[in-house]
Write an enzyme that holds these catalytic residues in place. Sequence first.
Site, PDB file in Angstrom:
ATOM      1  N   GLN A 120     -56.610  60.673 -27.451  1.00 55.04           N
ATOM      2  CA  GLN A 120     -55.251  61.189 -27.350  1.00 55.04           C
ATOM      3  C   GLN A 120     -54.895  61.532 -25.902  1.00 55.04           C
ATOM      4  O   GLN A 120     -54.269  60.745 -25.209  1.00 55.04           O
ATOM      5  CB  GLN A 120     -55.087  62.406 -28.272  1.00 55.04           C
ATOM      6  CG  GLN A 120     -55.179  62.046 -29.750  1.00 55.04           C
ATOM      7  CD  GLN A 120     -54.800  63.207 -30.655  1.00 55.04           C
ATOM      8  OE1 GLN A 120     -54.042  64.100 -30.293  1.00 55.04           O
ATOM      9  NE2 GLN A 120     -55.341  63.214 -31.860  1.00 55.04           N
ATOM     10  N   CYS A 121     -55.277  62.681 -25.445  1.00 57.12           N
ATOM     11  CA  CYS A 121     -54.793  63.156 -24.140  1.00 57.12           C
ATOM     12  C   CYS A 121     -55.232  62.262 -22.988  1.00 57.12           C
ATOM     13  O   CYS A 121     -54.454  62.014 -22.056  1.00 57.12           O
ATOM     14  CB  CYS A 121     -55.244  64.591 -23.918  1.00 57.12           C
ATOM     15  SG  CYS A 121     -54.590  65.730 -25.174  1.00 57.12           S
ATOM     16  N   VAL A 122     -56.479  61.770 -23.022  1.00 55.68           N
ATOM     17  CA  VAL A 122     -56.931  60.885 -21.951  1.00 55.68           C
ATOM     18  C   VAL A 122     -56.191  59.548 -22.014  1.00 55.68           C
ATOM     19  O   VAL A 122     -55.655  59.063 -21.014  1.00 55.68           O
ATOM     20  CB  VAL A 122     -58.459  60.673 -22.022  1.00 55.68           C
ATOM     21  CG1 VAL A 122     -58.905  59.646 -20.987  1.00 55.68           C
ATOM     22  CG2 VAL A 122     -59.191  61.992 -21.800  1.00 55.68           C
TER      23      VAL A 122
END
Length: 234
Positions: A120-122
């Site tokens: 997700q965030c990466v």
Amino acid sequence: MQEAKRILERLTPQNSVFLPIDYMHGLMSACRSIDPGLLKNNAMALAKIARLFNLPTIGTGDRSGRSYLGAEMSELEEIVPDMQFVPRSKVGAWDVPEYREAVQRTGRKKLIMAGITTEQCVTFTAEPAIADGYDVYVVLDASAALDTRSELAAISRLTQMGAIVTTWSPLGAELLHDFATPEGAGLLKIYSEHQGQMRALEDSFNTALKFVQESVDNQSEQAREAAYTKAREL
């Protein structure tokens, strides 16, 4: 053609930025793709590499510790005390103008990313950065996903979009390029601290380095390399 040449440019301390993403204890404990203790070990090793090579470092997440995500991993700030930090609520940090502009101000095009979660965030930070012309290196063993299938899907998506997936140990060697430099001993020390099987190698390297230092004062580059090669054979 010009774009292909830029992508193949060597990763160096002069063209790279370190971007740790969301190393918060709540998120870290929820991940199952890597042992939490190993994840922390690898994240610390990567941060030490960033410090060794004086890489501009821009972190993001939530330092308040008031959300379910938990407090930020304090060791990162201790290792890189001058790290710039940009809080955010958006899933992808690149969508935050302050974060994106902080990276742009470095003038560097190689982004070393690692963090939580890989899928997700990466990934959602890497994707728009690549679209903006940056080369993204995702350090997989210093990142974590909620489960192994999520991580495999993230790796596939990251590589398809053009990210380079690596791990922290070869990344350090890629930045170093030459062990016969002042940073060589520093990198081997990091290897020794965070990869137990490398401790004996550090002892051997220090012996060789001492020989090199005594042999190459005021010598040419060719002589320096020859002395280092000889030291490796001792």
